[in-house]
Scaffold this motif. Sequence first.
Motif, PDB file in Angstrom:
ATOM      1  N   ASP A   1      43.728  63.717  37.338  1.00 30.59           N
ATOM      2  CA  ASP A   1      44.785  63.444  36.364  1.00 30.59           C
ATOM      3  C   ASP A   1      44.363  63.857  34.966  1.00 30.59           C
ATOM      4  O   ASP A   1      45.131  64.459  34.223  1.00 30.59           O
TER       5      ASP A   1
ATOM      6  N   ILE B   1      42.243  49.583  31.888  1.00 29.53           N
ATOM      7  CA  ILE B   1      43.333  50.553  31.909  1.00 29.53           C
ATOM      8  C   ILE B   1      42.730  51.905  32.239  1.00 29.53           C
ATOM      9  O   ILE B   1      41.714  52.291  31.665  1.00 29.53           O
ATOM     10  N   CYS B   2      43.365  52.625  33.139  1.00 29.76           N
ATOM     11  CA  CYS B   2      42.911  53.971  33.465  1.00 29.76           C
ATOM     12  C   CYS B   2      43.118  54.859  32.241  1.00 29.76           C
ATOM     13  O   CYS B   2      44.223  54.897  31.681  1.00 29.76           O
TER      14      CYS B   2
ATOM     15  N   SER C   1      43.609  57.963  31.886  1.00 31.22           N
ATOM     16  CA  SER C   1      44.676  58.956  32.012  1.00 31.22           C
ATOM     17  C   SER C   1      46.041  58.334  31.750  1.00 31.22           C
ATOM     18  O   SER C   1      46.961  59.010  31.296  1.00 31.22           O
ATOM     19  N   THR C   2      46.185  57.026  31.975  1.00 30.08           N
ATOM     20  CA  THR C   2      47.446  56.335  31.667  1.00 30.08           C
ATOM     21  C   THR C   2      47.661  56.306  30.155  1.00 30.08           C
ATOM     22  O   THR C   2      48.754  56.582  29.669  1.00 30.08           O
TER      23      THR C   2
ATOM     24  N   GLY D   1      48.357  59.805  29.003  1.00 26.97           N
ATOM     25  CA  GLY D   1      49.695  60.187  29.432  1.00 26.97           C
ATOM     26  C   GLY D   1      50.777  59.674  28.501  1.00 26.97           C
ATOM     27  O   GLY D   1      51.773  60.352  28.248  1.00 26.97           O
ATOM     28  N   GLU D   2      50.576  58.470  27.963  1.00 27.32           N
ATOM     29  CA  GLU D   2      51.559  57.922  27.030  1.00 27.32           C
ATOM     30  C   GLU D   2      51.631  58.742  25.751  1.00 27.32           C
ATOM     31  O   GLU D   2      52.686  58.917  25.170  1.00 27.32           O
TER      32      GLU D   2
END
Length: 160
Positions: free
Chosen positions: A3, A149-150, A152-153, A156-157
């Motif tokens: 990701d 929290i990952c 990549s999350t 991504g935001e």
Amino acid sequence: MSDINKQIEDIVLWNQIAQNMQEDFSDAKIQAQVNYTIEEAHETVDAVLEDNDQEILDGVADIFVTLSYLYRLVTKETLVLNEFDLDYGEAVEGYDLRYGIASCSLIIIGMCNALVHKDTDPTVKLDLLHSAVANLCEILAGVEDTYSICPSTVIGEILT
């Protein structure tokens, strides 16, 4: 990890599109990207000092974006993170991991400043860039350890 590497590819593509597919690898463009990265790292350190978790996460994602494209400008290659270690190390009891994120951010600032110094040998520049990326990996792992929290999350935001 895939990701994050996809996000790096998206960052490069976004910058290419913004430049009408005519990437500029000039010293001036590299200096501008260094300045962006340093600014984001400073903001991340400030967020840690202000105990502002939302701004810390935003700053980490911004460092990721600016440093990923800086890597592209310096090496003319797209960064692939699976070659770097994402182990944040053992937490010290009572130690706020956010300060580790701040420390890595400060190291990135120093590396970026040295990267554009006119007397820095090209081989050393590549070593500095890899060290900055290694510190970025420490930050990403710190986000996961500190906030569960990952990374990549979070990134991504920012990218959406």
